[in-house]
Design a protein around this motif. Structure first.
Motif, mmCIF file in Angstrom:
data_model
loop_
_atom_site.group_PDB
_atom_site.id
_atom_site.type_symbol
_atom_site.label_atom_id
_atom_site.label_comp_id
_atom_site.label_asym_id
_atom_site.label_seq_id
_atom_site.Cartn_x
_atom_site.Cartn_y
_atom_site.Cartn_z
ATOM 1 N N VAL A 259 0.842 -1.213 0.000
ATOM 2 C CA VAL A 259 0.000 0.000 0.000
ATOM 3 C C VAL A 259 0.870 1.254 0.000
ATOM 4 O O VAL A 259 0.602 2.217 -0.723
ATOM 5 C CB VAL A 259 -0.939 0.019 1.235
ATOM 6 C CG1 VAL A 259 -1.865 1.223 1.186
ATOM 7 C CG2 VAL A 259 -1.738 -1.258 1.322
ATOM 8 N N PRO A 268 -7.170 8.896 1.489
ATOM 9 C CA PRO A 268 -8.510 8.313 1.694
ATOM 10 C C PRO A 268 -8.856 7.177 0.714
ATOM 11 O O PRO A 268 -9.718 6.361 1.017
ATOM 12 C CB PRO A 268 -9.454 9.506 1.468
ATOM 13 C CG PRO A 268 -8.627 10.705 1.701
ATOM 14 C CD PRO A 268 -7.251 10.352 1.262
ATOM 15 N N MET A 271 -5.987 2.655 -0.088
ATOM 16 C CA MET A 271 -6.183 1.207 0.103
ATOM 17 C C MET A 271 -7.116 0.633 -0.968
ATOM 18 O O MET A 271 -6.990 -0.530 -1.352
ATOM 19 C CB MET A 271 -6.672 0.915 1.526
ATOM 20 C CG MET A 271 -8.108 1.178 1.851
ATOM 21 S SD MET A 271 -8.675 2.876 1.656
ATOM 22 C CE MET A 271 -8.011 3.708 3.059
ATOM 23 N N HIS A 272 -8.045 1.465 -1.460
ATOM 24 C CA HIS A 272 -8.977 0.981 -2.481
ATOM 25 C C HIS A 272 -8.262 0.832 -3.834
ATOM 26 O O HIS A 272 -8.450 -0.151 -4.547
ATOM 27 C CB HIS A 272 -10.158 1.937 -2.614
ATOM 28 C CG HIS A 272 -10.950 2.089 -1.351
ATOM 29 N ND1 HIS A 272 -11.418 1.013 -0.631
ATOM 30 C CD2 HIS A 272 -11.336 3.195 -0.665
ATOM 31 C CE1 HIS A 272 -12.081 1.451 0.435
ATOM 32 N NE2 HIS A 272 -12.025 2.765 0.443
ATOM 33 N N TRP A 274 -5.102 0.399 -4.175
ATOM 34 C CA TRP A 274 -4.137 -0.689 -3.965
ATOM 35 C C TRP A 274 -4.761 -2.063 -4.275
ATOM 36 O O TRP A 274 -4.201 -2.845 -5.027
ATOM 37 C CB TRP A 274 -3.627 -0.638 -2.525
ATOM 38 C CG TRP A 274 -2.901 -1.864 -2.078
ATOM 39 C CD1 TRP A 274 -1.644 -2.246 -2.431
ATOM 40 C CD2 TRP A 274 -3.387 -2.898 -1.211
ATOM 41 N NE1 TRP A 274 -1.317 -3.444 -1.826
ATOM 42 C CE2 TRP A 274 -2.368 -3.864 -1.070
ATOM 43 C CE3 TRP A 274 -4.587 -3.096 -0.524
ATOM 44 C CZ2 TRP A 274 -2.516 -5.002 -0.292
ATOM 45 C CZ3 TRP A 274 -4.731 -4.238 0.263
ATOM 46 C CH2 TRP A 274 -3.705 -5.171 0.364
ATOM 47 N N GLN A 275 -5.941 -2.322 -3.699
ATOM 48 C CA GLN A 275 -6.514 -3.661 -3.890
ATOM 49 C C GLN A 275 -6.900 -3.894 -5.362
ATOM 50 O O GLN A 275 -6.781 -5.001 -5.868
ATOM 51 C CB GLN A 275 -7.676 -3.906 -2.929
ATOM 52 C CG GLN A 275 -8.858 -2.956 -3.020
ATOM 53 C CD GLN A 275 -9.890 -3.408 -4.007
ATOM 54 O OE1 GLN A 275 -9.955 -4.571 -4.353
ATOM 55 N NE2 GLN A 275 -10.697 -2.459 -4.499
ATOM 56 N N ALA A 342 -17.620 -1.579 1.885
ATOM 57 C CA ALA A 342 -16.316 -0.960 2.134
ATOM 58 C C ALA A 342 -16.270 0.538 1.832
ATOM 59 O O ALA A 342 -15.396 1.238 2.336
ATOM 60 C CB ALA A 342 -15.241 -1.674 1.326
ATOM 61 N N TRP B 98 -7.147 -4.799 3.361
ATOM 62 C CA TRP B 98 -7.916 -3.754 2.671
ATOM 63 C C TRP B 98 -9.083 -3.288 3.547
ATOM 64 O O TRP B 98 -9.301 -2.078 3.726
ATOM 65 C CB TRP B 98 -8.411 -4.291 1.319
ATOM 66 C CG TRP B 98 -9.459 -3.443 0.673
ATOM 67 C CD1 TRP B 98 -9.522 -2.082 0.642
ATOM 68 C CD2 TRP B 98 -10.616 -3.907 -0.031
ATOM 69 N NE1 TRP B 98 -10.642 -1.675 -0.039
ATOM 70 C CE2 TRP B 98 -11.324 -2.761 -0.461
ATOM 71 C CE3 TRP B 98 -11.108 -5.164 -0.356
ATOM 72 C CZ2 TRP B 98 -12.510 -2.863 -1.196
ATOM 73 C CZ3 TRP B 98 -12.287 -5.260 -1.093
ATOM 74 C CH2 TRP B 98 -12.971 -4.116 -1.502
ATOM 75 N N ARG B 101 -7.879 -1.336 6.588
ATOM 76 C CA ARG B 101 -7.406 -0.010 6.177
ATOM 77 C C ARG B 101 -8.579 0.887 5.791
ATOM 78 O O ARG B 101 -8.576 2.087 6.087
ATOM 79 C CB ARG B 101 -6.439 -0.142 4.993
ATOM 80 C CG ARG B 101 -5.041 -0.589 5.379
ATOM 81 C CD ARG B 101 -4.137 -0.595 4.154
ATOM 82 N NE ARG B 101 -2.822 -1.128 4.424
ATOM 83 C CZ ARG B 101 -1.797 -0.428 4.919
ATOM 84 N NH1 ARG B 101 -1.957 0.850 5.200
ATOM 85 N NH2 ARG B 101 -0.630 -0.999 5.130
ATOM 86 N N SER B 102 -9.569 0.309 5.103
ATOM 87 C CA SER B 102 -10.690 1.138 4.662
ATOM 88 C C SER B 102 -11.521 1.624 5.854
ATOM 89 O O SER B 102 -12.230 2.618 5.742
ATOM 90 C CB SER B 102 -11.565 0.388 3.653
ATOM 91 O OG SER B 102 -12.254 -0.645 4.297
ATOM 92 N N ARG B 103 -11.431 0.933 6.985
ATOM 93 C CA ARG B 103 -12.115 1.410 8.205
ATOM 94 C C ARG B 103 -11.225 2.324 9.030
ATOM 95 O O ARG B 103 -11.574 2.664 10.157
ATOM 96 C CB ARG B 103 -12.534 0.219 9.069
ATOM 97 C CG ARG B 103 -13.457 -0.771 8.406
ATOM 98 C CD ARG B 103 -14.804 -0.149 8.178
ATOM 99 N NE ARG B 103 -15.614 -0.969 7.301
ATOM 100 C CZ ARG B 103 -16.674 -1.668 7.689
ATOM 101 N NH1 ARG B 103 -17.033 -1.646 8.928
ATOM 102 N NH2 ARG B 103 -17.373 -2.372 6.812
ATOM 103 N N LYS B 104 -10.072 2.645 8.485
ATOM 104 C CA LYS B 104 -9.102 3.515 9.189
ATOM 105 C C LYS B 104 -8.657 2.902 10.515
ATOM 106 O O LYS B 104 -8.415 3.613 11.502
ATOM 107 C CB LYS B 104 -9.692 4.910 9.464
ATOM 108 C CG LYS B 104 -10.371 5.558 8.283
ATOM 109 C CD LYS B 104 -9.363 6.322 7.448
ATOM 110 C CE LYS B 104 -10.016 7.117 6.329
ATOM 111 N NZ LYS B 104 -10.649 6.320 5.273
#
Lengths: 410, 208
Positions: A259, A268, A271-272, A274-275, A342, B98, B101-104
């Motif tokens: 990441v 923000p 991570m999205h 990245w995946q 998500a 993922w 991370r998306s939930r911080k």
């Protein structure tokens, strides 16, 4: 009993929007060209299509999401042929439409040379249809061979020898596909080049015959492999399902993307993005595909076409980049329930858009290198290409959001 | 915690799956949804997980209408979906990374350990292989891990035990009981009689 297709029906809106888009592209591309320019454009376009057909067919065919239904329905060879033809047609019909627009979208002299226009439209359609038939027949047939090379002792030795010789591990299971790609590209290139020479030294009809010969070759290849198509289809479907999944093990996984490497993505959505990139890189060697596209554009530029023509090629290439977004809309990569869980729809719009920004720098570098060497595309053309690239990235990303919303059962 | 106000859901006019449901689900309680196939359990859970919208009525989480503010609501939800669709090119470890991370919630070092501990508990040895190569049970384990890793306030699970072997079922039972003790609301459709006694405080029979 009425015949029911197991393929999902194309949405009428999507068909209409695509058709309008193709017509607009065709008119913008060749609307004011002379017939000779249209013919040259068509030949370049067919060369690009040949490469695309040779490379992308296994991705279009396998793994087939209707595989279980096909087995359950125990389709006969003719039913399976019909199913595969329909599947391929659902992806390729805009290309046939574009052939028509290239010749009949003549804004200067719409009523002139109608017979020649019809001849070239038909010839291109026959050539492309023939290439797709050869491609489908050969890739459907390749499953048993691919499995042999992937799983046998002979394949293991080949892998080791290739790694020793090229210093790069090559999956022996992909060798039959590589051979198919080369054969299909050769068939297409030879027909196009031979056709162009025949037109110059014999007649326009001779070029048409070269194109029609590919179609006949396609029919012959399909008929030749037809008796074993069902068995081969099951075998190839199983092989590619395992290949596209299991080939992720080993070296590729060890060298996975982190990441933190995505410094160019805002926090923000990091991570999205990245995946999606991790998944894309495993689904398709995207860097190599884009590099191959650049090579093709340079090949065309080397022929010194008109600057406007080269700009259109850059525009088309820029648009093709966004096929990656379409991959990230597939449920296998982005299950709707998971995406909704998500993040918001806005997050997914931004994520897909940002993901595409990674190709802008290579695009700019390549165009400027061409400007330096060939004197084109100029800065104005480059700004058009980049603007269209960005706008298209936004539009295709928005389409992804619309699919996500549509999935909610109301 | 979760209030249903006059909820009706129908796919066709005049044929409601359930209608005018008003009730409340409380934190720290386990609710078991039982009933024959096609009785509306999955549709009910889909409505509560914003994968389906009610024909009329509203569902409130605290002061939030969940269908008007899905993003804010889903931050508090762990979800085991009725389908096993997961991103086939990610590994289980990457999927969990993922989601965290998306939930911080990501903390360097700690979060990786937490993910490994959870996957150890579920005995998912193949965590670093792509999900596309997983069996049905392994996908279910991944889904369960994804739902639990964020320590949600609400756990919505549609047949979470289907496809799991007996020893993993025992582990998941314990995880659910533990979550309940931390005031997590459990909403779960299940055919398992064992779970009736240990997890559920109330049985909701379908059709409603």
């Amino acid at each position: 009993m009425s015949h029911r297709s197991i393929r999902a029906k194309l949405s009428k809106t999507a068909v209409a929007v695509t058709a309008l888009f193709v017509i607009a592209i065709g008119l913008f591309w060749t609307g004011y060209n002379s017939l000779d320019d249209r013919i040259i454009t068509l030949r370049y376009f067919l060369i690009a299509l040949t490469g695309l057909a040779a490379f992308s067919t296994p991705y279009l065919l396998f793994p087939d999401k209707n595989g279980a239904i096909i087995q359950l329905g125990n389709l006969s060879s003719s039913d399976l042929n019909r199913y595969l033809s329909g599947k391929i047609a659902s992806y390729t019909w805009p290309v046939f439409l574009l052939f028509g627009v290239i010749f009949f979208g003549d804004l200067n002299n719409p009523a002139e040379n109608l017979f020649l226009k019809l001849l070239y439209t038909s010839g291109a359609s026959l050539l492309f249809a023939g290439l797709m038939m050869i491609s489908v027949a050969r890739y459907v047939k390749s499953g048993p061979d691919s499995q042999f090379w992937k799983e046998s002792e002979k394949g293991r030795k080949l892998r080791k020898n290739m790694a020793d010789f090229f210093k790069y591990p090559i999956d022996p299971g992909s060798v039959p596909s590589l051979i198919n790609t080369i054969l299909i590209v050769l068939a297409g290139f030879l027909a196009i080049v031979a056709g162009a020479l025949m037109e110059q030294f014999v007649s326009v009809y001779a070029e048409f015959l070269c194109m029609a010969a590919v179609f006949l070759g396609g029919v012959f290849t399909l008929r030749k492999y037809n008796p074993t198509i069902v068995r081969n289809f099951y075998s190839s479907n199983a092989f590619f399902r395992e290949f596209f999944g299991e080939s992720l093990k080993g070296e590729e996984l060890a060298a996975r993307r982190e990441v933190g490497q995505l410094w160019w993505v805002p926090a923000p959505i990091k991570m999205h993005v990245w995946q999606f990139l991790v998944q894309l890189d495993r689904k398709i060697p995207s860097g190599r595909v884009v590099a191959a596209g650049h090579v093709l554009v340079w090949f065309i530029a080397y022929q010194r076409p008109e600057p406007e023509f080269l700009t259109v090629i850059w525009l088309l290439f820029a648009l093709v980049h966004h096929l990656f977004i379409l991959l990230t809309i597939q449920p296998e990569m982005a299950p709707g329930w998971l995406l909704r869980w998500a993040g918001s729809t806005f997050i997914w719009l931004t994520t897909r858009f940002w993901m595409q920004l990674r190709w802008i720098v290579p695009l700019l570098l390549s165009m400027n290198a061409q400007l330096f060497i060939f004197g084109t595309p100029d800065f104005q053309s480059q700004s058009i290409v980049i603007s269209v690239y960005i706008a298209a990235a936004l539009i295709v990303s928005a389409a992804g959001v619309s699919v996500l919303k549509k999935e909610i059962k109301t | 915690m979760l209030k249903l106000n006059q909820i009706t859901k129908q796919y066709k006019a005049g044929k409601p799956i359930f209608s005018n449901i008003t009730r409340e689900f409380k934190p720290g309680k386990g609710y078991g949804l039982v009933g024959p196939n096609g009785s509306g359990k999955t549709t009910f859970l889909r409505v509560l997980s914003v994968n389906s919208f009610p024909t009329s009525g509203s569902v409130m989480f605290k002061d939030l209408d969940i269908h008007q503010h899905p993003v804010q609501y889903l931050k508090h939800v762990g979800l085991v979906h009725d389908e096993e669709t997961l991103p086939r090119h990610l590994t289980a470890s990457e999927l969990l990374e993922w989601i965290v991370r998306s939930r911080k919630l990501w903390k360097d070092g700690d979060s990786s350990d937490q993910i490994n501990a959870l996957l150890d508990k579920l005995a998912l040895e193949e965590r670093d292989e792509p999900i596309g190569t997983y069996s049905t049970g392994m996908k279910k384990k991944t889904q369960i891990a994804a739902a639990f890793i964020v320590e949600p306030d609400i756990l919505i699970m549609d047949e979470p035990l289907r496809g799991l072997d007996q020893s993993t079922r025992e582990i998941v039972f314990k995880m659910i009981v533990e979550a309940k003790s931390k005031k997590t609301l459990i909403l779960m459709a299940s055919h398992s009689m064992r779970s009736v006694n240990e997890i559920f405080d109330e049985i909701v029979k379908f059709p409603l």
